[in-house]
Design an enzyme around this catalytic site. Structure first.
Site, PDB file in Angstrom:
ATOM      1  N   ASP A 146      34.435  32.398  43.750  1.00 25.17           N
ATOM      2  CA  ASP A 146      34.946  31.553  42.803  1.00 25.17           C
ATOM      3  C   ASP A 146      33.799  30.747  41.837  1.00 25.17           C
ATOM      4  OD1 ASP A 146      37.615  32.506  43.044  1.00 25.17           O
ATOM      5  OD2 ASP A 146      37.994  30.847  44.179  1.00 25.17           O
ATOM      6  N   ASP A 166      34.963  20.562  41.432  1.00 26.09           N
ATOM      7  CA  ASP A 166      34.909  21.107  43.056  1.00 26.09           C
ATOM      8  C   ASP A 166      33.859  20.399  43.702  1.00 26.09           C
ATOM      9  OD1 ASP A 166      35.380  24.549  41.473  1.00 26.09           O
ATOM     10  OD2 ASP A 166      36.673  23.180  42.746  1.00 26.09           O
ATOM     11  N   GLU A 174      35.874  25.130  51.671  1.00 22.66           N
ATOM     12  CA  GLU A 174      35.746  26.368  50.864  1.00 22.66           C
ATOM     13  C   GLU A 174      34.491  26.478  50.130  1.00 22.66           C
ATOM     14  OE1 GLU A 174      38.379  27.089  47.307  1.00 22.66           O
ATOM     15  OE2 GLU A 174      38.430  29.288  48.000  1.00 22.66           O
ATOM     16  N   GLU A 175      33.662  25.309  49.760  1.00 23.16           N
ATOM     17  CA  GLU A 175      32.735  24.962  48.864  1.00 23.16           C
ATOM     18  C   GLU A 175      31.475  25.477  49.609  1.00 23.16           C
ATOM     19  OE1 GLU A 175      35.184  24.773  45.696  1.00 23.16           O
ATOM     20  OE2 GLU A 175      32.972  25.135  45.705  1.00 23.16           O
ATOM     21  N   ASP A 210      40.195  22.742  51.597  1.00 22.21           N
ATOM     22  CA  ASP A 210      39.787  23.182  50.307  1.00 22.21           C
ATOM     23  C   ASP A 210      39.582  22.226  49.440  1.00 22.21           C
ATOM     24  OD1 ASP A 210      41.079  25.765  48.126  1.00 22.21           O
ATOM     25  OD2 ASP A 210      39.554  24.442  47.859  1.00 22.21           O
ATOM     26  N   LEU A 232      39.238  21.159  46.231  1.00 18.35           N
ATOM     27  CA  LEU A 232      39.840  21.429  44.785  1.00 18.35           C
ATOM     28  C   LEU A 232      40.334  22.611  44.626  1.00 18.35           C
ATOM     29  CD1 LEU A 232      40.312  18.904  43.080  1.00 18.35           C
ATOM     30  CD2 LEU A 232      38.789  19.755  41.438  1.00 18.35           C
ATOM     31  N   ASP A 233      41.822  22.912  45.049  1.00 18.35           N
ATOM     32  CA  ASP A 233      42.244  24.177  45.034  1.00 18.35           C
ATOM     33  C   ASP A 233      42.899  24.296  43.572  1.00 18.35           C
ATOM     34  OD1 ASP A 233      43.926  26.366  46.323  1.00 18.35           O
ATOM     35  OD2 ASP A 233      45.664  25.242  45.732  1.00 18.35           O
ATOM     36  N   GLU A 283      43.463  27.156  53.742  1.00 18.07           N
ATOM     37  CA  GLU A 283      44.316  27.120  52.487  1.00 18.07           C
ATOM     38  C   GLU A 283      45.718  27.627  53.435  1.00 18.07           C
ATOM     39  OE1 GLU A 283      42.566  30.038  49.822  1.00 18.07           O
ATOM     40  OE2 GLU A 283      42.606  28.498  48.286  1.00 18.07           O
TER      41      GLU A 283
HETATM   42  P1  P6P Z   1      44.751  34.644  41.232  1.00 22.73           P
HETATM   43  C1  P6P Z   1      43.024  29.215  43.665  1.00 22.73           C
HETATM   44  O1  P6P Z   1      41.879  29.908  43.144  1.00 22.73           O
HETATM   45  C2  P6P Z   1      43.814  29.961  44.670  1.00 22.73           C
HETATM   46  O2  P6P Z   1      42.903  30.095  45.902  1.00 22.73           O
HETATM   47  C3  P6P Z   1      45.247  29.602  44.936  1.00 22.73           C
HETATM   48  O3  P6P Z   1      45.370  28.145  44.910  1.00 22.73           O
HETATM   49  C4  P6P Z   1      45.948  30.384  43.819  1.00 22.73           C
HETATM   50  O4  P6P Z   1      47.446  30.317  44.270  1.00 22.73           O
HETATM   51  C5  P6P Z   1      45.343  31.725  43.750  1.00 22.73           C
HETATM   52  O5  P6P Z   1      43.887  31.466  44.102  1.00 22.73           O
HETATM   53  C6  P6P Z   1      45.241  32.433  42.300  1.00 22.73           C
HETATM   54  O6  P6P Z   1      44.843  33.473  42.348  1.00 22.73           O
HETATM   55  O7  P6P Z   1      44.131  35.573  41.718  1.00 22.73           O
HETATM   56  O8  P6P Z   1      46.314  34.651  40.914  1.00 22.73           O
HETATM   57  O9  P6P Z   1      44.058  33.931  40.249  1.00 22.73           O
END
Ligand code: P6P
Length: 332
Positions: free
Chosen positions: A63, A69, A92-93, A115, A117-118, A275
């Site tokens: 990402d 983040d 995650e970072e 994670d 900042l999710d 996660e």
């Molecule tokens: P997509 C955020 O990057 C994440 O890890 C989750 O929090 C979220 O539900 C999902 O990925 C979103 O992914 O592919 O739908 O954009």
């Protein structure tokens, strides 16, 4: 008369006495609470300072890294270094494990997975984001031995505690130590997380489903059949790109969150260690269920590497069980 305010610290200390705990886990949970308040301060004013936008690199998930983040990751690591109770972190970072400096006269017992900042792609458009954390104990190791990746590859059932912080219309910290799920709302006027949702229980069913409909044609047939049924039953689709926010809604309104495997992510996109397992512990403790698309319980899974991905179906027990029937019936 105002209801008695119970702060996060008071609650943790009270539970520590009930659970005859040593106070060492308390220190880790309190450090997470402090880090969350600092992250919250920056998230709330992200539009005003030069902390929006991308940092120009990408993380272990591929990402694009947002500046916030990095900030959240650094704050969490810094605060978790305070107690001397945490030996290392998987984030995650960071591609590799983070080994924390030893604090004099302390022998760290815990490992933290997070994670920081999710859902950070939501930051620049002012949509809610979250922090996910899980706490493990270091399994038997010689005092001198340094921790390695292997120490983190534990089942979800080995989690000592897990939870999340949701930076939304209000900022909430929700956590469990295996004795129920409790929610705390940050009162900015006193700078404290205050008990607002004791003993959260997920509704056994609901009429919300949460999935990225854009991948519909890339899902396996059993997923498409289930999504079609949700639509036929006029369930409401809610999906905001932050697992913390989508799962948090289910804890209160019921529902099901699905991130199945797709052609792009044949194992699923979300991360098992930091996660899915922490969120699965919270949801199971609230009476819900969490499986992968091979019908395996997320909490039973032992990762093969610290950034392993997984598919996930998580939420109200009756809805997850119905999804399991679809997988059994239609899966090739
Ligand atoms: P997509 C955020 O990057 C994440 O890890 C989750 O929090 C979220 O539900 C999902 O990925 C979103 O992914 O592919 O739908 O954009």
């Amino acid at each position: 008369m105002d209801q008695k305010i119970v702060t996060l610290d008071e609650f943790i200390l009270h539970r520590e006495k009930l659970e005859d705990a040593t106070g060492r886990l308390t220190a880790v949970l309190r450090d997470i609470g402090i880090a969350s308040k600092i992250v919250n301060r920056e998230v709330n004013k992200a539009g005003l300072v030069n902390i929006l936008g991308t940092e120009g690199s990408s993380n272990s998930s591929g990402d694009t890294v947002q500046k916030l983040d990095i900030f959240a990751n650094e704050r969490m690591i810094h605060c978790l270094s305070n107690s001397g109770e945490v030996a290392g972190i998987v984030s995650e970072e960071d591609e590799k494990i983070i080994i924390l400096p030893k604090v004099k006269s302390k022998k760290p017992e815990y490992l933290v997975v997070m994670d920081p900042l999710d859902g950070s792609s939501n930051i620049d458009v002012n949509v809610s984001v979250g922090t996910i954390f899980g706490i493990y104990k270091i399994k038997s190791k010689a005092k001198s031995e340094e921790i390695t990746d292997k120490d983190f590859l534990q089942k979800g059932t080995d989690l000592i505690a897990s939870g999340y912080v949701l930076y939304g219309t209000s900022t909430m910290l929700v956590y469990t130590t295996g004795n129920g799920v409790h929610g705390f709302t940050l009162d900015p006027s006193i700078g404290e997380f205050c008990l607002s949702h004791p003993d959260i229980k997920i509704p056994t069913s609901g009429n919300y489903y949460s999935v990225n409909q854009g991948y519909y044609l890339k899902f396996d047939v059993e997923m498409r059949r289930y999504i079609d049924q949700c639509s036929d039953l006029n369930y409401r689709l809610r999906y905001i790109g932050s697992m913390v926010s989508d799962v948090h809604r289910m804890l209160f309104h019921g529902g099901i969150f699905l991130y199945p495997n797709t052609r792009k992510y044949p194992q699923g996109k979300l991360r098992l260690l930091y996660e899915c397992k922490p969120m699965a512990m919270v949801v199971e403790q609230a009476g819900g269920k969490a499986i992968n698309c091979k019908l395996e319980r997320i909490m039973d899974k032992e990762p093969i590497d610290i950034h392993e991905r997984t598919s996930i179906v998580i939420g109200s027990p009756d809805m997850v069980e119905e999804m399991m029937e679809f997988i059994k019936k239609y899966s090739s």
